[in-house]
Design a protein around this motif. Structure first.
Motif, short mmCIF file in Angstrom:
data_model
loop_
_atom_site.label_atom_id
_atom_site.label_comp_id
_atom_site.label_asym_id
_atom_site.label_seq_id
_atom_site.Cartn_x
_atom_site.Cartn_y
_atom_site.Cartn_z
N VAL A 65 3.30 8.78 39.57
CA VAL A 65 4.55 9.26 38.98
C VAL A 65 4.92 10.61 39.57
O VAL A 65 6.07 10.86 39.92
N ASP A 70 16.03 4.20 32.48
CA ASP A 70 16.09 2.78 32.11
C ASP A 70 15.79 2.65 30.62
O ASP A 70 14.72 3.01 30.16
N LEU A 115 12.48 1.19 29.48
CA LEU A 115 11.24 1.87 29.81
C LEU A 115 11.11 3.26 29.22
O LEU A 115 10.02 3.82 29.19
N SER A 116 12.20 3.86 28.75
CA SER A 116 12.15 5.22 28.25
C SER A 116 12.95 5.34 26.97
O SER A 116 14.11 4.93 26.91
N ASP A 149 13.04 8.48 40.20
CA ASP A 149 12.77 8.65 38.76
C ASP A 149 13.58 7.67 37.91
O ASP A 149 13.95 7.96 36.79
N TRP A 150 13.85 6.49 38.44
CA TRP A 150 14.70 5.52 37.75
C TRP A 150 14.14 5.11 36.40
O TRP A 150 14.89 4.76 35.50
N TRP A 151 12.85 5.13 36.22
CA TRP A 151 12.26 4.70 34.95
C TRP A 151 12.62 5.64 33.81
O TRP A 151 12.58 5.25 32.65
N GLU A 152 13.00 6.89 34.13
CA GLU A 152 13.37 7.83 33.08
C GLU A 152 14.75 7.51 32.51
O GLU A 152 15.08 7.95 31.43
#
Length: 125
Positions: free
Chosen positions: A63, A77, A80-81, A72-75
């Motif tokens: 990470v 989505d 996911l966040s 940092d796309w998961w932050e």
């Protein structure tokens, strides 16, 4: 001055000096720390006619490493966040409040429709 041995014996294996075997944990740590990119294209063609193309791009990194390279796309989505999820409203809203919010949008839409009608009428002339 001491010299390095020419061979190192480790768990029954004889290896040249400076080349100690790395366990899976060491390899994984190195890959995640530096990151690795795997890229490839798969094309399916029939008689020189391309039917399907798949472009595969895979980045494997920790990470922290991903953030350093701007991923940092998961932050953002919502799946996911929890920070990316819209806040949940506490309960049913007052119908008058909903209608008051809706009125300006409906009026703006009606104005746009009227302008378009006037433009069409001028063209039909």
């Amino acid at each position: 001055m001491t010299s390095m041995p020419s061979v190192v014996q480790n768990s029954g294996q004889v290896l040249p000096a400076g080349h100690e075997p790395a366990n899976l944990g060491d390899i994984l740590e190195r890959v995640l720390d530096r990151g690795i990119v795997i890229a490839g294209d798969i094309r399916v063609s029939l008689l020189d006619i391309e039917l399907l193309t798949l472009k595969l791009r895979l980045v494997i990194a920790s990470v922290d490493t991903a953030r350093q390279i701007g991923i940092d796309w998961w932050e953002h989505d919502p799946w996911l966040s929890s920070r990316a999820r819209p806040p949940v409203e506490p309960g049913p809203r007052d119908p008058e409040e909903v209608e008051a919010e809706r009125r300006p949008r409906v009026a703006a839409r009606a104005r746009r429709r009227d302008v378009r009608r006037e433009e069409w009428d001028e063209l039909d002339g």
